[in-house]
Design a protein around this motif. Structure first.
Motif, PDB file in Angstrom:
ATOM      1  N   LYS A 271       0.836  -1.198   0.000  1.00  0.00           N
ATOM      2  CA  LYS A 271       0.000   0.000   0.000  1.00  0.00           C
ATOM      3  C   LYS A 271       0.872   1.249   0.000  1.00  0.00           C
ATOM      4  CE  LYS A 271      -3.791  -2.182   2.571  1.00  0.00           C
ATOM      5  NZ  LYS A 271      -4.645  -2.127   3.789  1.00  0.00           N
ATOM      6  N   ALA A 272       0.383   2.277  -0.670  1.00  0.00           N
ATOM      7  CA  ALA A 272       1.055   3.571  -0.636  1.00  0.00           C
ATOM      8  C   ALA A 272       0.578   4.333   0.592  1.00  0.00           C
ATOM      9  CB  ALA A 272       0.733   4.359  -1.895  1.00  0.00           C
ATOM     10  N   HIS A 273       1.515   4.912   1.325  1.00  0.00           N
ATOM     11  CA  HIS A 273       1.168   5.662   2.536  1.00  0.00           C
ATOM     12  C   HIS A 273       1.534   7.130   2.330  1.00  0.00           C
ATOM     13  CE1 HIS A 273       0.066   2.188   5.029  1.00  0.00           C
ATOM     14  NE2 HIS A 273       0.988   1.558   4.331  1.00  0.00           N
ATOM     15  N   VAL A 274       0.547   7.912   1.961  1.00  0.00           N
ATOM     16  CA  VAL A 274       0.724   9.343   1.735  1.00  0.00           C
ATOM     17  C   VAL A 274       0.200  10.087   2.957  1.00  0.00           C
ATOM     18  CG1 VAL A 274       0.126  11.318   0.282  1.00  0.00           C
ATOM     19  CG2 VAL A 274       0.458   9.056  -0.755  1.00  0.00           C
ATOM     20  N   THR A 275       1.069  10.848   3.596  1.00  0.00           N
ATOM     21  CA  THR A 275       0.655  11.569   4.795  1.00  0.00           C
ATOM     22  C   THR A 275       0.474  13.067   4.573  1.00  0.00           C
ATOM     23  OG1 THR A 275       2.976  11.735   5.444  1.00  0.00           O
ATOM     24  CG2 THR A 275       1.716   9.920   6.355  1.00  0.00           C
ATOM     25  N   THR A 276       1.085  13.593   3.510  1.00  0.00           N
ATOM     26  CA  THR A 276       0.972  15.027   3.235  1.00  0.00           C
ATOM     27  C   THR A 276       0.774  15.248   1.745  1.00  0.00           C
ATOM     28  OG1 THR A 276       2.473  15.530   5.078  1.00  0.00           O
ATOM     29  CG2 THR A 276       2.059  17.291   3.485  1.00  0.00           C
ATOM     30  N   ALA A 286       6.946  21.643   0.881  1.00  0.00           N
ATOM     31  CA  ALA A 286       7.131  20.197   0.750  1.00  0.00           C
ATOM     32  C   ALA A 286       8.601  19.814   0.910  1.00  0.00           C
ATOM     33  CB  ALA A 286       6.599  19.728  -0.593  1.00  0.00           C
ATOM     34  N   LEU A 287       9.496  20.586   0.296  1.00  0.00           N
ATOM     35  CA  LEU A 287      10.924  20.297   0.397  1.00  0.00           C
ATOM     36  C   LEU A 287      11.422  20.480   1.828  1.00  0.00           C
ATOM     37  CD1 LEU A 287      12.176  22.038  -2.871  1.00  0.00           C
ATOM     38  CD2 LEU A 287      12.034  19.573  -2.457  1.00  0.00           C
ATOM     39  N   THR A 295       9.126  12.982   8.603  1.00  0.00           N
ATOM     40  CA  THR A 295       7.898  12.618   7.896  1.00  0.00           C
ATOM     41  C   THR A 295       7.623  11.125   8.030  1.00  0.00           C
ATOM     42  OG1 THR A 295       9.148  12.299   5.853  1.00  0.00           O
ATOM     43  CG2 THR A 295       8.155  14.462   6.213  1.00  0.00           C
ATOM     44  N   ARG A 296       6.364  10.791   7.959  1.00  0.00           N
ATOM     45  CA  ARG A 296       5.924   9.392   7.960  1.00  0.00           C
ATOM     46  C   ARG A 296       5.317   9.127   6.590  1.00  0.00           C
ATOM     47  NH1 ARG A 296       1.381   8.019  12.204  1.00  0.00           N
ATOM     48  NH2 ARG A 296       3.106   8.381  13.658  1.00  0.00           N
ATOM     49  N   GLY A 297       5.755   8.065   5.924  1.00  0.00           N
ATOM     50  CA  GLY A 297       5.240   7.817   4.586  1.00  0.00           C
ATOM     51  C   GLY A 297       5.759   8.849   3.601  1.00  0.00           C
ATOM     52  N   LYS A 298       4.916   9.240   2.670  1.00  0.00           N
ATOM     53  CA  LYS A 298       5.348  10.103   1.564  1.00  0.00           C
ATOM     54  C   LYS A 298       4.621  11.436   1.528  1.00  0.00           C
ATOM     55  CE  LYS A 298       7.626   9.555  -1.628  1.00  0.00           C
ATOM     56  NZ  LYS A 298       7.690   8.754  -2.838  1.00  0.00           N
ATOM     57  N   ILE A 299       5.312  12.407   0.938  1.00  0.00           N
ATOM     58  CA  ILE A 299       4.774  13.719   0.615  1.00  0.00           C
ATOM     59  C   ILE A 299       4.544  13.744  -0.883  1.00  0.00           C
ATOM     60  CG2 ILE A 299       5.162  16.220   0.666  1.00  0.00           C
ATOM     61  CD1 ILE A 299       7.376  15.590   2.806  1.00  0.00           C
ATOM     62  N   VAL A 300       3.370  14.212  -1.309  1.00  0.00           N
ATOM     63  CA  VAL A 300       3.051  14.256  -2.736  1.00  0.00           C
ATOM     64  C   VAL A 300       2.547  15.651  -3.095  1.00  0.00           C
ATOM     65  CG1 VAL A 300       1.591  13.335  -4.587  1.00  0.00           C
ATOM     66  CG2 VAL A 300       2.541  11.787  -2.854  1.00  0.00           C
ATOM     67  N   LEU A 301       3.009  16.140  -4.225  1.00  0.00           N
ATOM     68  CA  LEU A 301       2.517  17.406  -4.772  1.00  0.00           C
ATOM     69  C   LEU A 301       1.355  17.115  -5.711  1.00  0.00           C
ATOM     70  CD1 LEU A 301       5.916  19.160  -5.570  1.00  0.00           C
ATOM     71  CD2 LEU A 301       4.340  19.710  -3.689  1.00  0.00           C
ATOM     72  N   GLN A 302       0.259  17.814  -5.513  1.00  0.00           N
ATOM     73  CA  GLN A 302      -0.911  17.643  -6.372  1.00  0.00           C
ATOM     74  C   GLN A 302      -0.898  18.731  -7.436  1.00  0.00           C
ATOM     75  OE1 GLN A 302      -4.712  17.903  -4.362  1.00  0.00           O
ATOM     76  NE2 GLN A 302      -5.691  16.685  -5.948  1.00  0.00           N
TER      77      GLN A 302
END
Length: 305
Positions: A271-276, A286-287, A295-302
């Protein structure tokens, strides 16, 4: 189109969010309309100056993993069609409304994931896959220690290792214990309360994404003939002292491996774990969040559709 670029190395002050012309794909390339872009430590390390060591030339467009739809294909591209939902790694320029990618390095997006979650998968999962399976040759029944099991790469590593029936010891801070246990670890070590190199022994493999003292101490947890693979340290002659093997993983695009990972995702084993999730325009935040190391899991830019 909007893109994130640096024209010099430095802190977040050098990061620019600017308008440029939309690129055209060359032979063997595709133009992807980016809907999600994963943020990784390598992005701010490139900004800080690692880009020069990696042979990159300024100006540099940041961003190395994307999910989106194919907008245009270059000459010779047959296996990917316009409109197809894809994900994968790009050499640069993933933090943008449109990105150029090699058609051979993209694969179909997992049907079970939306574009934001899919953007969190390629770089982290391929790093873990190549570290554990290609370099360390981890197999079912073997014991592995993952030194940062709550991070983007580490959380993927736990799930991939369990998918191969390995015995996984996950290490993280106490605040992340519930999260790491939910990933399926067999044992958990709270590094804030335990000297991990005193309680973890006889590992076949250690996968280290922390470096520094953690990397050095991890050698003591391995059995003779074991393998320590790192994504952050630069090994010297430590392995000979402990009678083990040491490797450094540098993630490379691999469509075959990413396809295998996609199948595990769609089977519910990974599973992908996106937290932010932040808009592309807030890339500096984000950087900074990624560089904080908390951070826990991943940060993704929308990216706006």
């Amino acid at each position: 189109m909007k893109v994130v670029v640096i024209e010099e190395y430095g802190n977040n002050d050098v990061v620019q969010y600017v308008e440029v012309e939309r690129p055209e794909p060359k032979a063997g390339e595709v133009l992807v309309k980016v809907l999600g872009a994963g943020v990784n430590p390598v992005d701010w390390k490139i900004r800080d100056g690692a880009g020069q060591r990696m042979g990159m030339t300024l100006p540099i467009r940041l961003g190395g993993e994307i999910a989106g739809t194919v907008e245009q294909v270059g000459d010779g591209v047959r296996h990917i069609e316009v409109g197809e939902a894809v994900f994968g790694m790009v050499k640069s320029g993933g933090f943008a409304e449109y990105a150029i990618a090699k058609a051979s390095e993209l694969v179909r997006k997992p049907t079970s994931l939306d574009f934001i979650s899919a953007a969190a998968v390629p770089l982290a999962s391929l790093t873990a896959w190549q570290a554990m399976f290609d370099l360390a040759q981890l197999s079912g029944g073997q014991k592995i220690l993952i030194t940062s099991s709550s991070g983007g790469v580490g959380s993927m590593a736990v799930q991939l290792a369990k998918s191969k029936s390995a015995h996984v010891t996950g290490m993280a801070s106490g605040r992340n214990e519930d999260f790491v246990r939910s990933l399926g670890v067999d044992e958990f070590v709270n590094y804030e309360k335990q000297a991990f190199d005193e309680v973890v022994k006889d590992m076949d493999v250690v996968f280290d994404t922390v470096g520094g003292d953690t990397f050095q101490k991890a050698f003591r947890t391995l059995k003779k003939g074991g393998c320590l693979v790192t994504s952050v340290a630069f090994p010297k002659d430590e392995a000979q002292k402990y009678g083990v093997r040491v490797e450094r993983v540098v993630c490379k695009p691999n469509a075959e491996e990413l396809t295998a990972i996609r199948e595990l995702v769609d089977a519910g084993k990974v599973k992908a774990h996106v937290t932010t999730v932040l808009p592309l325009a807030e890339v500096k935040q984000a950087l900074a969040l990624s560089a904080s190391g908390r951070t826990r899991g991943k940060i993704v830019l929308q990216v706006a559709a």
